[in-house]
Design a protein around this motif. Structure first.
Motif, short mmCIF file in Angstrom:
data_model
loop_
_atom_site.label_atom_id
_atom_site.label_comp_id
_atom_site.label_asym_id
_atom_site.label_seq_id
_atom_site.Cartn_x
_atom_site.Cartn_y
_atom_site.Cartn_z
N GLU A 302 0.80 -1.22 0.00
CA GLU A 302 0.00 0.00 0.00
C GLU A 302 0.84 1.28 0.00
O GLU A 302 0.29 2.37 -0.01
CB GLU A 302 -0.91 0.00 1.24
CG GLU A 302 -1.81 -1.22 1.33
CD GLU A 302 -2.68 -1.40 0.10
OE1 GLU A 302 -3.30 -0.41 -0.35
OE2 GLU A 302 -2.71 -2.51 -0.43
N PHE A 303 2.16 1.14 -0.01
CA PHE A 303 3.03 2.32 0.04
C PHE A 303 3.32 2.85 -1.36
O PHE A 303 3.33 2.10 -2.34
CB PHE A 303 4.36 1.98 0.73
CG PHE A 303 4.29 1.91 2.22
CD1 PHE A 303 4.62 3.00 3.00
CD2 PHE A 303 3.86 0.75 2.86
CE1 PHE A 303 4.56 2.94 4.38
CE2 PHE A 303 3.79 0.68 4.24
CZ PHE A 303 4.14 1.79 5.00
N LYS A 304 3.57 4.13 -1.45
CA LYS A 304 4.14 4.73 -2.65
C LYS A 304 5.66 4.69 -2.47
O LYS A 304 6.19 5.11 -1.46
CB LYS A 304 3.67 6.17 -2.81
CG LYS A 304 2.17 6.31 -3.02
CD LYS A 304 1.77 7.78 -3.15
CE LYS A 304 0.28 7.93 -3.34
NZ LYS A 304 -0.12 9.36 -3.44
N TRP A 305 6.35 4.18 -3.50
CA TRP A 305 7.76 3.85 -3.31
C TRP A 305 8.67 4.82 -4.04
O TRP A 305 8.44 5.19 -5.18
CB TRP A 305 8.03 2.43 -3.80
CG TRP A 305 7.44 1.42 -2.88
CD1 TRP A 305 6.25 0.79 -3.02
CD2 TRP A 305 7.99 0.97 -1.65
NE1 TRP A 305 6.03 -0.04 -1.96
CE2 TRP A 305 7.08 0.05 -1.10
CE3 TRP A 305 9.17 1.25 -0.95
CZ2 TRP A 305 7.31 -0.60 0.11
CZ3 TRP A 305 9.39 0.62 0.25
CH2 TRP A 305 8.47 -0.29 0.77
N GLN A 308 14.63 6.43 -1.91
CA GLN A 308 14.98 6.69 -0.52
C GLN A 308 14.16 5.84 0.43
O GLN A 308 14.67 5.38 1.46
CB GLN A 308 14.78 8.18 -0.21
CG GLN A 308 15.76 9.11 -0.91
CD GLN A 308 17.20 8.78 -0.54
OE1 GLN A 308 17.53 8.55 0.63
NE2 GLN A 308 18.08 8.74 -1.53
N ARG A 309 12.90 5.63 0.09
CA ARG A 309 12.06 4.82 0.96
C ARG A 309 12.50 3.35 0.93
O ARG A 309 12.50 2.67 1.96
CB ARG A 309 10.60 4.95 0.54
CG ARG A 309 9.63 4.23 1.45
CD ARG A 309 8.21 4.70 1.23
NE ARG A 309 8.02 6.06 1.73
CZ ARG A 309 6.88 6.74 1.63
NH1 ARG A 309 5.84 6.20 1.01
NH2 ARG A 309 6.79 7.96 2.11
N PHE A 314 14.82 -1.08 3.99
CA PHE A 314 15.81 -2.15 4.04
C PHE A 314 16.69 -1.99 5.28
O PHE A 314 16.98 -2.97 5.99
CB PHE A 314 16.68 -2.15 2.79
CG PHE A 314 17.67 -3.28 2.75
CD1 PHE A 314 17.36 -4.48 2.14
CD2 PHE A 314 18.93 -3.16 3.34
CE1 PHE A 314 18.25 -5.55 2.12
CE2 PHE A 314 19.84 -4.21 3.32
CZ PHE A 314 19.49 -5.41 2.70
N THR A 315 17.12 -0.77 5.54
CA THR A 315 17.97 -0.52 6.71
C THR A 315 17.25 -0.85 8.00
O THR A 315 17.83 -1.41 8.93
CB THR A 315 18.43 0.95 6.72
OG1 THR A 315 19.13 1.23 5.49
CG2 THR A 315 19.35 1.22 7.89
N ASP A 440 22.84 4.94 -5.21
CA ASP A 440 22.20 6.09 -5.84
C ASP A 440 20.99 5.58 -6.61
O ASP A 440 21.07 5.23 -7.78
CB ASP A 440 23.16 6.81 -6.78
CG ASP A 440 22.55 8.05 -7.42
OD1 ASP A 440 21.51 8.52 -6.91
OD2 ASP A 440 23.08 8.54 -8.44
N LEU A 441 19.86 5.48 -5.91
CA LEU A 441 18.63 4.97 -6.52
C LEU A 441 17.80 6.14 -7.03
O LEU A 441 17.48 7.06 -6.29
CB LEU A 441 17.82 4.17 -5.50
CG LEU A 441 18.49 2.92 -4.93
CD1 LEU A 441 17.59 2.27 -3.88
CD2 LEU A 441 18.81 1.93 -6.04
N ASP A 442 17.46 6.08 -8.32
CA ASP A 442 16.63 7.12 -8.89
C ASP A 442 15.26 7.11 -8.24
O ASP A 442 14.70 6.06 -7.96
CB ASP A 442 16.47 6.93 -10.41
CG ASP A 442 17.79 7.09 -11.13
OD1 ASP A 442 18.64 7.86 -10.63
OD2 ASP A 442 17.97 6.46 -12.19
N THR A 443 14.73 8.29 -8.01
CA THR A 443 13.39 8.41 -7.46
C THR A 443 12.39 8.50 -8.60
O THR A 443 12.36 9.49 -9.33
CB THR A 443 13.26 9.66 -6.57
OG1 THR A 443 14.22 9.58 -5.52
CG2 THR A 443 11.85 9.75 -5.98
N PRO A 444 11.56 7.47 -8.79
CA PRO A 444 10.62 7.48 -9.90
C PRO A 444 9.45 8.42 -9.65
O PRO A 444 9.13 8.74 -8.51
CB PRO A 444 10.14 6.03 -9.96
CG PRO A 444 10.27 5.55 -8.56
CD PRO A 444 11.47 6.25 -8.00
#
Length: 455
Positions: A302-305, A308-309, A314-315, A440-444
């Motif tokens: 149910e989350f918008k991903w 950074q999230r 994961f952490t 460095d994960l792109d934010t979609p």
């Protein structure tokens, strides 16, 4: 190159609940047999008389066969496609061979010898055949995620749904095992083989039912050809090896699988021999873990991903596992009831790490669909080899006599199982969290979900 569920639907469209459900159940046979493989294979083999080292050789042979098959299957799927054919063929091989993994030693009967060498060779052969089919099914199923949809939220939802059904499969396995252990109690080799054979038969039947639902309800992703009937050139392996993110995602995925698989393989030994709990705890403790993982997996859908999230969740899972590992290391047998509380924490941690770790692979692939099977295949190869070697090393140092000496009322019984279960997953969780922080994960750009995607 653009793939689609249906030709009239754009790849970027959010998937509906039914499509997500059909995809999510496609790995149930693999998941339920995998749960039995990692939870009970070493226990089964040592109970029927194999030494811990020989039992580890059987598991390692399967892991090696699995690892190399993922590479070849990934390359062939990238070249020729036909995801559902690979999935169906692999499922047939899994169903046919799995009962033999937990069956009697057929070559022993043929050659009239029951030596440990013959038993080890027999079980290793069937373990390798089983894992070849398992790998073909896994790579084809995972590769479909990026070909089904380009929408980043839908990709994470598909990963969450698959993880949720992984929990369902594991819970099904432990329910079957709990029933069999309570109804059919035996201490002889023949009786033990019969116990696990029934667990294998029932697991295969349930898994095959869900494979049928997947094949019936899921459309084969098709390639939309250009005006001249050509497709984009297939992406070479070198393309991925030049990306720093490939190595980061690979390390995170490998340590995540080490956390889940190694802990799953050692829990049965830990609760019985170290904590001296009842035999039913071999099913109850893993069941609690997977109930909690299932609940968290459903919530995560149910989350918008964003990138950074993914990193934050994961952490959080890694931190929970670090505390859980510390608890496992110091928990005395006189307070074994606390293991159920630790199981809740471990279940939450496993779900957070698994869902986000798999989703990072989708971000790595992005829209480079021509080489996605290689990505999933190569990462799975690293996963299988590392898990097999880790379990082989841990079992090699186990004594054939698992009775424990020098048990302290404060620290409990010190054993290889306790150290392996307490230190290895926690260390991997820490390493994975550190690597995730450097990504460095792109934010979609996300769109809100059209409807809740509970499956």
């Amino acid at each position: 190159m653009v793939h689609s569920w249906e030709e009239e639907e754009p790849c970027s469209k959010l998937l509906g609940r039914v499509s997500v459900f059909y995809y999510g159940v496609g790995h149930m046979l693999n998941d339920i047999t995998s749960a039995c493989w990692f939870t009970y294979l070493l226990v089964f083999l040592t109970d029927i008389g194999l030494s811990p080292r020989d039992a580890a050789i059987v598991m390692l042979s399967g892991q090696v066969a699995d690892g190399f098959t993922t590479i070849f299957a990934g390359e062939l799927i990238d070249r020729f496609g036909h995801f559902k054919i690979w999935h169906g063929a692999g499922s047939v091989l899994v169903a046919v061979s799995f009962s033999s993994v937990f069956g009697g030693c057929l070559p022993c009967k043929i050659f009239g010898t029951n030596s440990s060498a013959m038993q080890t060779a027999s079980y290793s052969m069937f373990a390798a055949i089983f894992n070849v089919g398992w790998a073909a099914t896994q790579v084809s199923h995972m590769s479909m995620v990026n070909c089904i949809t380009l929408n980043p939220t839908s990709r994470v939802v598909l990963a969450s749904c698959r993880n949720a059904f992984t929990m369902v499969a594991n819970l099904g396995l432990y329910a079957i095992a709990l029933a069999v252990f309570n109804i059919y109690k035996s201490t002889t080799q023949v009786g033990i083989e019969s116990q696990y054979r029934w667990i294998a038969y029932l697991s295969i039947f349930i898994g095959c039912c869900f494979v049928g639902i997947f094949l019936f309800g899921t459309k084969e992703p098709r390639v939309n050809r250009g005006a001249q009937g050509t497709t984009n050139h297939r992406i070479s392996w070198a393309h991925w090896f030049k990306k720093i993110l490939y190595y980061q995602v690979a390390l995170v995925y490998v340590v995540t699988r080490l956390v889940t698989n190694v802990s799953q393989a050692l829990f049965a030994f830990y609760v019985i021999h170290d904590l001296q709990m009842a035999q039913s705890s071999k099913a109850l403790v893993p069941a609690i873990i997977y109930i909690c993982s299932f609940a968290v997996s459903v919530i995560l859908q149910e989350f918008k991903w964003t990138g950074q999230r993914l990193k934050a969740f994961f952490t959080a899972g890694g931190i929970l596992w670090i505390f859980s590992g510390a608890g496992i290391l110091v928990l005395p047998s006189s307070m074994h009831g606390l293991m159920y509380l630790l199981s809740v924490t471990i279940g939450v941690a496993n779900a957070l790490m698994t869902v986000t770790g798999v989703s990072m692979q989708s971000i790595l692939v992005g829209e480079d669909l021509n080489g996605c099977a290689f990505v999933y295949g190569s990462l799975s190869f690293l996963d299988k080899m590392s898990c097999g070697l880790a379990l082989y090393v841990l079992e090699s140092y186990q004594s054939s006599d698992r009775s424990l000496q020098c048990c302290s009322p404060i620290m409990g019984c010190l054993s290889i199982t306790r150290y392996g279960l307490g230190l290895l997953p926690a260390s991997c969780a820490l390493l994975g969290s550190v690597i995730t922080y450097t990504m460095d994960l792109d934010t979609p750009k996300l769109k809100p979900l059209a409807e809740p995607l509970l499956c």
